[in-house]
Scaffold this motif. Structure first.
Motif, PDB file in Angstrom:
ATOM      1  N   ILE A   1      62.388  37.359  46.223  1.00 59.01           N
ATOM      2  CA  ILE A   1      62.576  38.754  47.020  1.00 59.01           C
ATOM      3  C   ILE A   1      62.519  38.479  48.537  1.00 59.01           C
ATOM      4  CG2 ILE A   1      61.412  40.936  47.671  1.00 59.01           C
ATOM      5  CD1 ILE A   1      60.177  40.996  44.679  1.00 59.01           C
ATOM      6  N   ALA A   2      61.721  37.790  48.980  1.00 55.47           N
ATOM      7  CA  ALA A   2      61.632  37.186  50.387  1.00 55.47           C
ATOM      8  C   ALA A   2      62.797  36.527  50.818  1.00 55.47           C
ATOM      9  CB  ALA A   2      60.448  36.408  50.650  1.00 55.47           C
ATOM     10  N   VAL A   3      63.464  35.811  50.032  1.00 51.60           N
ATOM     11  CA  VAL A   3      64.621  35.138  50.160  1.00 51.60           C
ATOM     12  C   VAL A   3      65.787  36.069  50.453  1.00 51.60           C
ATOM     13  CG1 VAL A   3      66.338  33.427  49.387  1.00 51.60           C
ATOM     14  CG2 VAL A   3      63.983  32.657  49.303  1.00 51.60           C
ATOM     15  N   VAL A   4      65.908  37.097  49.255  1.00 47.87           N
ATOM     16  CA  VAL A   4      66.991  37.741  49.302  1.00 47.87           C
ATOM     17  C   VAL A   4      66.924  38.749  50.516  1.00 47.87           C
ATOM     18  CG1 VAL A   4      68.399  39.447  48.029  1.00 47.87           C
ATOM     19  CG2 VAL A   4      67.733  37.384  47.096  1.00 47.87           C
ATOM     20  N   PHE A   5      65.936  39.506  50.693  1.00 46.37           N
ATOM     21  CA  PHE A   5      65.929  40.788  51.354  1.00 46.37           C
ATOM     22  C   PHE A   5      65.682  40.186  53.098  1.00 46.37           C
ATOM     23  CE2 PHE A   5      65.361  42.895  47.554  1.00 46.37           C
ATOM     24  CZ  PHE A   5      66.009  44.167  47.663  1.00 46.37           C
TER      25      PHE A   5
ATOM     26  N   LEU B   1      66.941  37.871  41.115  1.00 47.71           N
ATOM     27  CA  LEU B   1      66.714  37.339  39.626  1.00 47.71           C
ATOM     28  C   LEU B   1      67.357  35.904  39.533  1.00 47.71           C
ATOM     29  CD1 LEU B   1      66.713  40.015  36.897  1.00 47.71           C
ATOM     30  CD2 LEU B   1      65.287  38.445  37.247  1.00 47.71           C
ATOM     31  N   VAL B   2      68.487  35.598  40.196  1.00 45.03           N
ATOM     32  CA  VAL B   2      69.214  34.586  40.030  1.00 45.03           C
ATOM     33  C   VAL B   2      68.242  33.405  40.967  1.00 45.03           C
ATOM     34  CG1 VAL B   2      71.136  33.152  41.160  1.00 45.03           C
ATOM     35  CG2 VAL B   2      71.477  35.303  39.871  1.00 45.03           C
ATOM     36  N   VAL B   3      67.853  33.812  42.144  1.00 43.23           N
ATOM     37  CA  VAL B   3      66.952  32.905  42.942  1.00 43.23           C
ATOM     38  C   VAL B   3      65.775  32.577  42.281  1.00 43.23           C
ATOM     39  CG1 VAL B   3      65.824  32.655  45.381  1.00 43.23           C
ATOM     40  CG2 VAL B   3      68.111  33.731  45.083  1.00 43.23           C
TER      41      VAL B   3
END
Length: 241
Positions: A225-229, A64-66
């Protein structure tokens, strides 16, 4: 004029006009982030053996932050950082207007409120990032502990605890200011962040707000989602606790 038409006209005359202040993706991100932060605190102390849900909460918070960072660039007019992160002069002018009892009115965040949002996002992000490297050496292993040095894990674990009271204090201040402004100010900020609308009036910033496209919001969410995971996986960590 028909009875129904007369009723519509009467209702319009009695109800003040309202304008868009915050679009749907901005409001959803705010309330979801608030709920997830609350759940993260609760899961740390109540019934989450191994802190599995706590870690999932942390990952969701980072997503959510990203998302909010992306949306702060391409989102609606009042969601964009360029629209509400103002310089020291604007903050000083806003503070002076409050002291004079004639506060400037903003459709989106005020200069002080904008920096409060930025500070909250920064602290929540720092809490989530340090959590990736946190371990208690018994049952809790953050997603990045397998590829981090002992010194990094110890430092991250310490900062994860140090940041906690500052985040609680800032959240408390944010809630108190919004409640006070909603009760005694011209705008009900809490209601506006739920409905997305404020009573029409004279605002320093442009009114009404220009909403961001839902398709663009979904693209930002997918990218977050792609950035975090993806970032955790590419760095050699375990993105699935």
């Amino acid at each position: 004029m028909s009875i129904a038409r007369r009723a519509d006209v009467t209702a319009s005359a009695e109800s003040p006009a309202r304008v868009l202040a915050w679009d749907l993706p901005t409001r959803l991100a705010k309330w979801l982030l608030a709920a997830l932060v609350g759940l993260a605190f609760a899961s740390k102390y109540y019934g989450d053996i191994g802190l599995v849900w706590h870690q999932w909460n942390g990952l969701a918070i980072l997503v959510l932050v990203v998302f909010r960072l992306f949306w702060g660039i391409v989102g609606g007019s009042t969601a964009r950082f360029a629209g509400f992160l103002r310089g020291p002069g604007a903050v000083a002018a806003y503070a002076a207007s409050l002291l004079r009892g004639r506060p400037q009115h903003f459709l989106g965040h005020s200069p002080a409120g904008g920096w409060m949002v930025a500070a909250l996002l920064a602290l929540v992000a720092a809490q989530g990032l340090t959590g990736l490297f946190t371990s208690d050496d018994i049952v809790v292993y953050g997603p990045m502990t397998a590829v981090a040095s002992d010194a990094t894990i110890a430092s991250a674990s310490a900062w994860h605890q140090r940041l906690y009271p500052f985040l609680l204090a800032l959240i408390g201040l944010h809630v108190a200011v919004n409640v006070a402004y909603s009760l005694f100010g011209r705008d009900n900020l809490i209601a506006a962040m739920i409905t997305g609308r404020k009573p029409a009036g004279s605002f320093v910033d442009r009114a009404p707000a220009t909403p961001g496209a839902i398709g663009r919001a979904l693209a930002c969410l997918a990218a977050a989602i792609a950035v975090v995971f993806g970032g955790i996986a590419l760095a050699g960590g375990d993105p699935f606790p």
